[in-house]
Enzyme design. Structure first.
Site, mmCIF file in Angstrom:
data_model
loop_
_atom_site.group_PDB
_atom_site.id
_atom_site.type_symbol
_atom_site.label_atom_id
_atom_site.label_comp_id
_atom_site.label_asym_id
_atom_site.label_seq_id
_atom_site.Cartn_x
_atom_site.Cartn_y
_atom_site.Cartn_z
ATOM 1 C CB VAL A 136 21.203 41.686 50.066
ATOM 2 C CG1 VAL A 136 21.209 40.545 49.051
ATOM 3 C CG2 VAL A 136 21.255 41.143 51.483
ATOM 4 C CD GLU A 194 36.552 44.233 49.185
ATOM 5 O OE1 GLU A 194 37.380 44.955 49.742
ATOM 6 O OE2 GLU A 194 35.347 44.498 49.068
ATOM 7 C CG ASP A 205 30.125 39.111 50.158
ATOM 8 O OD1 ASP A 205 30.161 40.103 50.900
ATOM 9 O OD2 ASP A 205 29.489 39.088 49.082
ATOM 10 C CE LYS A 209 26.843 40.887 49.514
ATOM 11 N NZ LYS A 209 27.713 40.940 48.335
ATOM 12 N N GLY A 306 29.675 48.911 44.608
ATOM 13 C CA GLY A 306 30.079 50.199 44.033
ATOM 14 C C GLY A 306 29.475 51.354 44.814
HETATM 15 N N1 HSE Z 1 32.552 42.023 47.751
HETATM 16 C C1 HSE Z 1 31.201 42.106 47.304
HETATM 17 C C2 HSE Z 1 31.089 41.526 45.897
HETATM 18 C C3 HSE Z 1 30.653 43.491 47.232
HETATM 19 O O1 HSE Z 1 32.082 41.180 45.273
HETATM 20 O O2 HSE Z 1 29.969 41.441 45.424
HETATM 21 C C4 HSE Z 1 30.089 44.007 48.499
HETATM 22 O O3 HSE Z 1 29.020 43.263 48.988
#
Ligand code: HSE
Length: 437
Positions: A136, A194, A205, A209, A306
């Site tokens: 996270v 992505e 996502d 988290k 990153g």
């Molecule tokens: N894809 C996620 C974001 C990064 O855009 O924050 C990895 O958790």
């Protein structure tokens, strides 16, 4: 498990953006790491799919192998770092590592949000430690503060910007007025999103988290599927401009609150007052705002993704594991063991922003006001913008029960004078926390 004293032997499962960052930092910060760990640290084996795949940091090919059996059964390895992502084969490999008594560090939010309980049980049965700071907020320390620094407090509320892609897209739309698709394209060009950003855009996502944050903060077993979520793809530049005019920033927030034995957990676009610290978090940055009953308000800010920020969080976990190996004070992590009672979003009480496209003629506002009144929805502000024969009504409600608001919304859509309701966004009202100190 092998003797801990002389050397911490690490096996890497995966070597893409994050894994090669870990490899790079272990070499570059060798001295710092040894000082913090109280022992030298070395990566001896790296599991990869393709040894020739391009990586952000060069890796010595002599460490690479495509043979998972060989690496997972290596007796000399003390700790596995899983940075493969996805559910399988990551889940199988993590369970196998734990069952052979190895410690595990994982950055895999999807795996923990879906199989956290299974992973934690395997660790407890085998006296192994599982650490997941990087799952996270990338480089932001948040798991350790929630479990240790705030371990003596009762956490009331968490509000996080935990997805950099959506934060970049919304910030870009706000500052440049561009639409959702152009802002997303720009994020992809800059490497912030992505190639397939669906999980980011739809909020799953962030939901994974938030489930991890809830599991730690409230010591429950929450899965990503228990988090209510809405994505950002319906947001129009006009909504962001309206929000700014009314004194709000619009963010994809992950919000969790404890209410007695129950927890509410939701991810959705949220308008937040411009003077709230989260309103200033822009671009691809992440921030997690936490309210503790005694400590009050805290905010954790930084790069949420990153290679090197995420690798730094992983090295922090390496440090904690090595200290625990030197001085085993039994690092028990009780998360995911208690079932979690999650409140339905219907019970939520919040303010709403709503835009109605209506026919501009006498009596329209009266019809709309009647529907709100009958559903116990009280209005805080109403602005009408004329557009020839049609008009746009932009309103903000007072705090209402979600179920009542949604009932009003359905009835409004059935009125002949309402052509469409293009936007509905929840509005967070943020009075400073008075606390129970
Ligand atoms: N894809 C996620 C974001 C990064 O855009 O924050 C990895 O958790």
């Amino acid at each position: 498990m092998s003797s801990p004293d002389r050397f911490l032997n690490v096996g890497l499962l995966g070597c893409g953006t994050i894994g090669s960052g870990v490899y790079h930092l272990v070499k570059k910060n060798k001295k710092e790491l040894e000082r913090a760990c109280g022992m030298p640290v070395g990566i001896s084996r790296i599991l990869v799919k393709d040894p020739d795949e391009p990586r952000p940091f060069p890796v010595d090919k002599k460490f690479l192998s495509t043979n998972s059996e060989e690496i997972l059964s290596d007796e000399k390895i003390d700790v596995f770092i899983e940075v493969m992502g996805g559910i399988e084969p990551a889940r199988t490999f993590c369970l196998k590592a734990l069952k052979s008594g190895k410690h595990l560090i994982t950055a895999n939010k999807e795996l923990l949000a879906r199989h956290g309980q299974e992973i934690m049980e395997a660790a407890a049965e085998n006296d192994s430690i599982v650490m997941f700071e990087a799952s996270v907020g990338g480089g932001i320390p948040i798991i350790c503060p929630l479990e240790s620094s705030m371990g003596g407090d009762r956490i009331k509320k968490i509000m996080g910007i935990v997805n950099g892609t959506t934060n970049y897209v919304l910030s870009n739309m706000s500052s440049s007025g561009s639409d959702f698709h152009s802002a997303l394209h720009e994020a992809q060009k800059l490497g912030y999103a992505e190639a397939n950003p669906q999980a980011d855009i739809e909020g799953s996502d962030a939901a994974s988290k938030l489930a991890i944050l809830c599991s730690v903060a409230f010591q429950v077993g929450m899965s990503g599927e228990q988090v209510y979520r809405e994505g950002i793809n319906f947001i129009r530049p006009a909504d962001l401009a309206n929000a700014a005019e009314m004194g709000y920033a619009t963010k994809l927030l992950a919000i969790a609150e404890r209410d007695g034995e129950e927890i509410s957990a939701r991810v959705h676009p949220t308008m937040i007052p411009l003077d709230h610290p989260l309103a200033a978090v822009s671009g691809n940055f992440n921030a997690i705002f936490v309210v503790g009953e005694s400590v009050g308000e805290l905010m954790f800010y930084g790069e949420g993704a990153g290679s090197l920020p995420t690798a730094t969080a992983i090295l922090g976990d390496v440090v904690k594991i090595s200290r625990n190996i030197k001085d085993p004070s039994v690092f028990r992590r009780p998360y995911w063991s208690n079932p979690c009672r999650v409140k339905s979003v219907d019970e939520l009480t919040t303010k709403f922003y709503m835009v109605l496209e209506v026919i501009d003629r006498p009596g329209v506002l009266a019809k709309i006001a009647k529907v709100f009144g009958e559903n116990k929805v009280s209005l805080e502000s109403v602005v009408q913008k004329g557009l020839g024969g049609e008009a746009e009504i932009v309103l903000i409600t007072h705090e209402v029960v979600e179920k009542n608001f949604q009932a009003a919304r359905s009835e409004l859509l059935g009125l002949d004078v309402v052509k469409d309701i293009p936007s509905v966004i929840r509005v967070e009202s943020t009075e400073a926390y008075e606390g129970q100190r």
